[in-house]
Design a protein around this motif. Structure first.
Motif, short mmCIF file in Angstrom:
data_model
loop_
_atom_site.label_atom_id
_atom_site.label_comp_id
_atom_site.label_asym_id
_atom_site.label_seq_id
_atom_site.Cartn_x
_atom_site.Cartn_y
_atom_site.Cartn_z
N UNK A 80 0.84 -1.21 0.00
CA UNK A 80 0.00 0.00 0.00
C UNK A 80 0.87 1.26 0.00
N UNK A 81 1.97 1.23 0.74
CA UNK A 81 2.85 2.39 0.79
C UNK A 81 3.52 2.69 -0.54
N UNK A 82 4.02 1.66 -1.20
CA UNK A 82 4.64 1.88 -2.52
C UNK A 82 3.59 2.31 -3.53
N UNK A 83 2.41 1.70 -3.46
CA UNK A 83 1.32 2.12 -4.35
C UNK A 83 0.92 3.56 -4.10
N UNK A 84 0.90 3.95 -2.83
CA UNK A 84 0.58 5.34 -2.47
C UNK A 84 1.62 6.29 -3.04
N UNK A 85 2.88 5.90 -2.99
CA UNK A 85 3.95 6.76 -3.51
C UNK A 85 3.81 6.95 -5.02
N UNK A 86 3.55 5.87 -5.74
CA UNK A 86 3.39 5.97 -7.20
C UNK A 86 2.14 6.79 -7.53
N UNK A 87 1.04 6.50 -6.82
CA UNK A 87 -0.21 7.23 -7.07
C UNK A 87 -0.07 8.71 -6.70
N UNK A 88 0.67 9.00 -5.64
CA UNK A 88 0.91 10.39 -5.26
C UNK A 88 1.71 11.13 -6.31
N UNK A 89 2.76 10.48 -6.80
CA UNK A 89 3.56 11.07 -7.88
C UNK A 89 2.71 11.28 -9.12
N UNK A 90 1.90 10.30 -9.46
CA UNK A 90 1.03 10.38 -10.63
C UNK A 90 0.01 11.51 -10.47
N UNK A 91 -0.53 11.66 -9.27
CA UNK A 91 -1.50 12.73 -9.00
C UNK A 91 -0.85 14.10 -9.15
N UNK A 92 0.37 14.24 -8.62
CA UNK A 92 1.08 15.51 -8.76
C UNK A 92 1.36 15.83 -10.22
N UNK A 93 1.72 14.81 -10.99
CA UNK A 93 1.92 15.01 -12.44
C UNK A 93 0.61 15.41 -13.11
N UNK A 95 -2.01 16.96 -11.94
CA UNK A 95 -2.40 18.34 -11.65
C UNK A 95 -1.35 19.37 -12.05
N UNK A 96 -0.23 18.91 -12.59
CA UNK A 96 0.81 19.82 -13.05
C UNK A 96 1.60 20.47 -11.93
N UNK A 97 1.60 19.86 -10.75
CA UNK A 97 2.32 20.43 -9.62
C UNK A 97 3.81 20.11 -9.65
N UNK A 98 4.18 19.09 -10.40
CA UNK A 98 5.59 18.79 -10.61
C UNK A 98 5.80 18.60 -12.12
N UNK A 99 7.02 18.86 -12.54
CA UNK A 99 7.34 18.69 -13.95
C UNK A 99 7.63 17.23 -14.23
N UNK A 127 -5.86 10.34 -8.59
CA UNK A 127 -6.30 10.77 -7.26
C UNK A 127 -7.14 9.69 -6.59
N UNK A 128 -8.02 9.05 -7.35
CA UNK A 128 -8.84 7.97 -6.79
C UNK A 128 -7.93 6.83 -6.32
N UNK A 129 -6.92 6.50 -7.12
CA UNK A 129 -5.97 5.46 -6.74
C UNK A 129 -5.24 5.84 -5.46
N UNK A 130 -4.81 7.07 -5.36
CA UNK A 130 -4.13 7.54 -4.15
C UNK A 130 -5.04 7.42 -2.94
N UNK A 131 -6.30 7.79 -3.09
CA UNK A 131 -7.25 7.69 -1.98
C UNK A 131 -7.48 6.23 -1.57
N UNK A 132 -7.54 5.33 -2.55
CA UNK A 132 -7.73 3.91 -2.24
C UNK A 132 -6.53 3.35 -1.47
N UNK A 133 -5.32 3.63 -1.95
CA UNK A 133 -4.13 3.15 -1.24
C UNK A 133 -4.05 3.75 0.17
#
Length: 149
Positions: A80-93, A95-99, A127-133
């Motif tokens: 769940x933690x690794x999935x959260x990290x990938x989903x968090x990175x994906x969410x930031x991408x 929303x354009x918060x990181x390049x 974002x849904x994936x991040x919330x699930x993890x």
């Protein structure tokens, strides 16, 4: 002497927590398969990595919920933690918060932005994936060991 009523309460609480975590993992797994296989939306590289962490959770959390095994959190929390990290990175991408230092979505492949990456009236899939993890990790964190049977 251990209070039997107290242990029963812990076991009942753990069973609900494990069942909740399993239901979230199963729903996320079926949703990913539905979006990919029925709707025909090919997952990007980051979506594939999230699937790598979510799909096994649907299996091992089901077994843990059936066996009422709160010790599963030691195996499931890293997933769940690794999935959260990938989903968090994906969410930031998304929303354009990181390049995009790397190119998770091939130029010719599926895109990580736009309407195809949203469901239910505009909720972004990352974002849904991040919330699930996050929900799965939270429920697992609340599990407490009971008395061995």
């Amino acid at each position: 002497m251990v209070n039997k009523t107290s242990n029963q309460a812990v076991d009942e609480r753990n069973s609900w927590l494990l069942l909740g975590a399993w239901l979230i993992a199963v729903a996320a797994t079926f949703a990913a398969l539905f979006i990919g296989e029925i709707l025909g939306q090919a997952p990007c590289n980051l979506c594939w990595f999230q699937r790598v962490f979510m799909f096994p959770l649907a299996i091992i959390l089901g077994i843990a919920a059936f066996r009422l095994d709160p010790a599963i959190k030691f195996y499931a929390l890293p997933l769940a933690g690794f999935g959260m990290a990938v989903a968090g990175f994906h969410t930031l991408l998304y929303f354009g918060l990181i390049e995009e230092a790397i190119t998770p979505c091939a130029r010719n492949g599926p895109s990580c932005s736009g309407d195809p990456m949203t469901i239910l009236g505009g909720l972004p899939l990352p974002l849904i994936s991040l919330l699930c993890f996050t929900a799965i990790a939270g429920l697992l964190t609340l599990c407490r060991p009971g008395v061995s049977r």
